[in-house]
Design a protein around this motif. Sequence first.
Motif, PDB file in Angstrom:
ATOM      1  N   PRO A  85       0.810  -1.217   0.000  1.00 33.07           N
ATOM      2  CA  PRO A  85       0.000   0.000   0.000  1.00 33.07           C
ATOM      3  C   PRO A  85       0.846   1.271   0.000  1.00 33.07           C
ATOM      4  N   ARG A  86       0.177   2.377  -0.051  1.00 29.70           N
ATOM      5  CA  ARG A  86       0.815   3.690  -0.099  1.00 29.70           C
ATOM      6  C   ARG A  86       1.837   3.844   1.034  1.00 29.70           C
ATOM      7  N   PRO A  87       2.941   4.512   0.763  1.00 32.65           N
ATOM      8  CA  PRO A  87       4.034   4.592   1.741  1.00 32.65           C
ATOM      9  C   PRO A  87       3.774   5.529   2.920  1.00 32.65           C
ATOM     10  N   ASP A  88       2.728   6.363   2.852  1.00 31.28           N
ATOM     11  CA  ASP A  88       2.500   7.301   3.955  1.00 31.28           C
ATOM     12  C   ASP A  88       1.595   6.749   5.052  1.00 31.28           C
ATOM     13  N   LEU A  89       1.255   5.473   4.987  1.00 33.33           N
ATOM     14  CA  LEU A  89       0.508   4.865   6.087  1.00 33.33           C
ATOM     15  C   LEU A  89       1.436   4.749   7.296  1.00 33.33           C
ATOM     16  N   GLU A 130       5.117 -10.735   7.870  1.00 31.85           N
ATOM     17  CA  GLU A 130       3.849 -10.229   8.398  1.00 31.85           C
ATOM     18  C   GLU A 130       2.986  -9.745   7.239  1.00 31.85           C
ATOM     19  N   ILE A 131       1.683  -9.864   7.408  1.00 30.92           N
ATOM     20  CA  ILE A 131       0.708  -9.315   6.472  1.00 30.92           C
ATOM     21  C   ILE A 131      -0.299  -8.532   7.293  1.00 30.92           C
ATOM     22  N   VAL A 132      -0.643  -7.340   6.809  1.00 25.32           N
ATOM     23  CA  VAL A 132      -1.606  -6.491   7.504  1.00 25.32           C
ATOM     24  C   VAL A 132      -2.891  -6.398   6.696  1.00 25.32           C
ATOM     25  N   ALA A 133      -3.935  -5.916   7.352  1.00 23.52           N
ATOM     26  CA  ALA A 133      -5.198  -5.586   6.698  1.00 23.52           C
ATOM     27  C   ALA A 133      -5.762  -4.368   7.415  1.00 23.52           C
ATOM     28  N   PHE A 134      -6.491  -3.561   6.690  1.00 21.76           N
ATOM     29  CA  PHE A 134      -7.103  -2.400   7.318  1.00 21.76           C
ATOM     30  C   PHE A 134      -8.381  -2.044   6.585  1.00 21.76           C
ATOM     31  N   THR A 135      -9.284  -1.413   7.316  1.00 20.97           N
ATOM     32  CA  THR A 135     -10.558  -1.006   6.750  1.00 20.97           C
ATOM     33  C   THR A 135     -11.133   0.135   7.560  1.00 20.97           C
ATOM     34  N   ALA A 136     -12.057   0.868   6.967  1.00 17.91           N
ATOM     35  CA  ALA A 136     -12.752   1.931   7.676  1.00 17.91           C
ATOM     36  C   ALA A 136     -13.460   1.334   8.895  1.00 17.91           C
ATOM     37  N   GLU A 158      -5.624   7.099  11.388  1.00 21.25           N
ATOM     38  CA  GLU A 158      -6.287   8.030  10.482  1.00 21.25           C
ATOM     39  C   GLU A 158      -5.711   7.815   9.083  1.00 21.25           C
ATOM     40  N   HIS A 159      -6.575   7.435   8.126  1.00 25.03           N
ATOM     41  CA  HIS A 159      -6.092   7.168   6.769  1.00 25.03           C
ATOM     42  C   HIS A 159      -5.710   8.488   6.100  1.00 25.03           C
TER      43      HIS A 159
END
Length: 187
Positions: A85-89, A130-136, A158-159
Amino acid sequence: MAECIEFDTERLRLRQWRAADREAFAALNADPRVMRYFPARLSREESDAMAERCAEGIAQWGWGFWAAEERASGALAGFVGLNVPRPDLPFSPCVEIGWRLAHAFWGRGYASEAARAALRVGFERLDLPEIVAFTAVPNLPSEAVMQRLGMRADGVFEHPALPVGHALRPHKLYRLQRAAWLQDLVA
């Protein structure tokens, strides 16, 4: 160019994208039920561009957000797979697991089935630690899939793609370490 990883589950084929997938993918990305927990539905052009990015990632790395095809019908159900995913997470760099299925394919266990197979690819073939997941935060159906996969909650963030104050900006983060995944396999 890497060797393209493709694989079957009991009911799905996870594969590289085809031009024929674009229409069904655009329909699911325009469906307000599917896109409920995203800031906006996608136009046809945006959907096609996303499919192209997914295909390019698989061509480059051998893995990514695969097209998920229902084996019995040959219909595109959506996508499931792994992504950088995007690098700014706040938890980047990382590899995430994600899914998006057309409404007609909800409630059948397809997301969990395909995601389990994608985790296997990530941990066994790619040797990811490791694997991550994220959602609203309001997206309880996706959070339930994360829990079924054995992922562990790791707080809220905060996304950065969404403006401060946006209802979908708070996201839940889940993580799964390879060691925990392996332990769950033998348990």
